[in-house]
Design an enzyme around this catalytic site. Sequence first.
Site, short mmCIF file in Angstrom:
data_model
loop_
_atom_site.label_atom_id
_atom_site.label_comp_id
_atom_site.label_asym_id
_atom_site.label_seq_id
_atom_site.Cartn_x
_atom_site.Cartn_y
_atom_site.Cartn_z
N THR A 191 18.25 51.93 32.15
CA THR A 191 19.51 52.57 32.50
C THR A 191 20.37 52.86 31.27
OG1 THR A 191 19.49 51.38 34.60
CG2 THR A 191 21.56 52.40 33.94
N GLY A 202 25.04 57.20 31.04
CA GLY A 202 25.24 58.45 31.76
C GLY A 202 24.12 58.86 32.69
N PHE A 240 23.57 47.71 31.62
CA PHE A 240 23.15 46.97 32.81
C PHE A 240 21.76 46.35 32.60
CE2 PHE A 240 25.61 50.49 35.13
CZ PHE A 240 26.82 49.83 34.96
N GLU A 249 9.08 46.35 42.59
CA GLU A 249 10.46 46.02 42.25
C GLU A 249 11.34 46.03 43.49
OE1 GLU A 249 14.15 47.62 39.43
OE2 GLU A 249 12.16 48.53 39.27
#
Length: 382
Positions: free
Chosen positions: A127, A130, A157, A245
């Site tokens: 991540t 933007g 993050f 995930e």
Amino acid sequence: MRRNLFTADHEAFREVVRELLEKEVVTRFPDWEHDGQVPRDLFTRLGGLGLIGTAIPEEYGGGGQEDYRYNVVLQEEAARALVTLGTLRTQLDVILSYFLAYADEEQKRRWLPGIAAGELLTAIAMTEPGTGSDLAGITTRAVRDGNEYILDGAKTFITGGLLADLVIVVARTSTDPENRRAGLSLLVVEDGMPGFTKGRRLDKMGLKAQDTVELSFAGVRVPVANLLGEEGQAFGYLGANLAQERLAIAVGSVAQAAAALEQTIAYVKERKAFGTPVASFQNTRFELAAVSAEIEAAQALLDRAVSEHVRGELSVADAARTKLFCTEMQARAVDRCLQLFGGYGYILEYPLARLYADARVARIYGGTSEVMKLIIGKDLGL
């Protein structure tokens, strides 16, 4: 309802995990939440007991049991004990899969023994400030220079980034104007490489014992020997692991909802209002009955999805359905349980407050509920 997901070996593994949590985690957990991370010695302890490397082949120091159900047991027992194990879920359910699937022989011998032992901690940096869920929009760039890549960019993050010794960085190594998904690669950045900076630890609403940070890369020289898989193929690699995930997030959601229900049942039997145990009120019984039914439905869906995943048959769309249903159920269940605690449910001394805060991100990370609906809609031909 009776479950038939686990074997005797899984249940023996569960007993080991449960004993470890009771003896070495539960009493220390409040300190970890205060510190914003779990100590490295937890990982080495887990590694020493063989709890981290179950899926890693024996020749690299692991247990050679590539069976996702062991990961399920870890999550269920942590939830039952009302603790989280920091970044362990992300390392086992997300990051390890990339090393197992795409590392070459030299890389496996270099990294897997340390991961299995809990001595090498990992993170994955996808991540960017933007991009969010738009992985094709990644702008972190790596330019080939002889036997090295020069890496520049920023990530945010990043779960486990603070303690990580190895960070899998998704970077753009080439650009194709007609295909935004092409040209992404996975580079393993090692802690201490010049130009690699671990930024501030983000102060989250929940998951306090799980460190989440910003990372920056300024001219980091990464050896070509640290390229994971083939150059330019990362988008396909990332998509291949999304089902596990998302399944892992669903596992945590159901287990934590069940823990909330157990805590609430115990509380309403003891708590009195107007001179009567709260459990005796019809509203209490109706609310908890509804929560129980929802948890059972989610558990049935989840166990079926886990079984399909173990067989290698879980589709991306069915993983999305499972994550969507289980995380949305968790939100409803924990909210209703907290309501029955009254004002005490809002106080952090009580586990419901933490379960409530921790639950919120489940509908965001690993793909938001809205992204899950897009995937399901596409699978329906819409």
